[in-house]
Design a protein around this motif. Structure first.
Motif, short mmCIF file in Angstrom:
data_model
loop_
_atom_site.label_atom_id
_atom_site.label_comp_id
_atom_site.label_asym_id
_atom_site.label_seq_id
_atom_site.Cartn_x
_atom_site.Cartn_y
_atom_site.Cartn_z
N TYR A 61 -4.54 -3.88 -5.34
CA TYR A 61 -3.20 -3.11 -5.43
C TYR A 61 -2.11 -3.82 -5.90
O TYR A 61 -1.89 -5.37 -5.65
N ILE A 82 -5.92 -8.05 -3.26
CA ILE A 82 -6.73 -7.90 -2.80
C ILE A 82 -7.77 -7.79 -1.10
O ILE A 82 -7.56 -8.76 -0.31
N HIS A 92 -12.76 -4.08 -2.40
CA HIS A 92 -12.86 -2.64 -1.36
C HIS A 92 -11.25 -2.31 -2.37
O HIS A 92 -10.45 -1.30 -1.71
N LYS A 93 -10.47 -3.26 -2.01
CA LYS A 93 -8.74 -3.39 -3.29
C LYS A 93 -8.52 -4.12 -3.70
O LYS A 93 -8.41 -5.17 -3.68
N TRP A 144 0.16 3.68 -3.44
CA TRP A 144 -1.31 4.64 -3.14
C TRP A 144 0.13 6.06 -3.62
O TRP A 144 -0.92 6.87 -4.40
N PHE A 181 -8.59 -10.83 2.88
CA PHE A 181 -7.71 -10.62 1.69
C PHE A 181 -7.04 -11.80 1.57
O PHE A 181 -6.97 -12.57 1.75
N ILE A 218 -6.45 3.87 6.66
CA ILE A 218 -7.68 2.31 5.63
C ILE A 218 -6.32 0.82 6.55
O ILE A 218 -6.52 -0.15 6.61
N TYR A 219 -4.93 1.42 6.32
CA TYR A 219 -3.97 0.65 6.65
C TYR A 219 -3.48 0.36 8.03
O TYR A 219 -2.15 -0.23 8.02
N GLN A 274 -13.78 -8.34 5.32
CA GLN A 274 -12.95 -8.67 3.82
C GLN A 274 -11.55 -9.23 4.22
O GLN A 274 -12.06 -9.72 4.75
N ALA A 294 0.99 -1.09 0.07
CA ALA A 294 -0.35 -0.35 -0.14
C ALA A 294 0.79 1.36 -0.05
O ALA A 294 0.52 2.17 -0.58
#
Length: 166
Positions: A91, A73, A88-89, A23, A60, A43-44, A58, A19
Motif C-alpha cells: 500500500y 509492504i 501479502h500487503k 483502504w 514488514f 488484519i490491522y 510476514q 492502511a
C-alpha cells in the motif's frame, strides 16, 4: 529517492495510519463500509499486526521518500515451503501514485525475493481492484480465481497473480 526499511512492532501505528488512509480509497467502491471496517480490524489491529511481525509470519517494510513514510509492504519468503515470495500487503499513499514509486517498490521486492532464493512472486488482488492492470504491466499473470471466506459472511473475491523471476 525511495527508501525501504524493515518495520518493527513500534511501527504498527504508522502501518495502521497508512492502511486507514489507503483502504477506503482502494476498496470504497468495491466493499461495504461494514466489510471494510471488519477487514481493517481483522488484519490491522494491534494484536494482529504484533503477531504477524513478532512471529515473522510476514516481513514488514516501511516505504519512505525524502520527507516521510509513504507506504508499507508485507511479504513472506518460502511461501508454503516453495521458492515463492508472497506479497501479502502493498500500500502506497494515494498522492504517490503516478510517480513511479510502485514500480520501484516492486523492483525492491524482486531483489529481496531473489536474495531469498525465490523463483516466483505471488499476490492476491481483488477482482475489481484497479491495481490489476498495474500488476499486469509489471509482468504478473492471473493464475487462478479464488473466493476466500474471512468470517462474518464476508468473502475476499480475488485473483491470484504470479510472476516468474528466473
Amino acid at each position: 529517492m525511495i527508501k525501504i526499511t524493515e518495520a518493527f512492532v513500534e511501527d504498527i501505528a504508522k502501518i495502521q495510519e497508512i492502511a486507514h488512509i489507503t483502504w477506503p480509497i482502494t476498496y470504497g467502491e468495491i466493499l461495504t463500509t461494514e466489510q471494510l471496517d471488519y477487514m481493517l480490524d481483522l488484519i490491522y489491529s494491534d494484536e494482529a499486526l504484533s503477531k504477524q511481525i513478532q512471529d515473522k509470519e510476514q516481513l514488514f517494510y516501511l516505504i519512505s521518500d525524502s520527507e516521510s513514510v509513504i507506504g508499507f509492504i508485507g511479504i513472506e519468503h518460502n511461501y508454503k515451503n516453495e521458492a515463492i515470495t508472497k506479497i501479502h500487503k502493498i500500500y502506497l499513499l494515494p498522492e504517490t501514485q503516478g510517480k513511479g514509486y510502485g514500480k520501484i517498490v516492486f523492483e525492491s521486492i524482486e531483489k529481496l525475493a531473489l536474495e531469498n532464493n525465490s523463483e516466483q512472486l505471488l499476490l492476491n488482488v481483488n477482482r475489481f481492484n484497479t491495481a490489476l492492470n498495474f500488476y499486469k504491466k509489471l509482468g504478473f499473470d492471473i493464475k487462478e480465481t479464488v473466493d476466500i471466506e474471512i468470517g462474518n459472511g464476508y468473502l475476499m473475491e480475488d485473483y491470484v497473480m504470479g510472476k516468474k523471476l528466473v
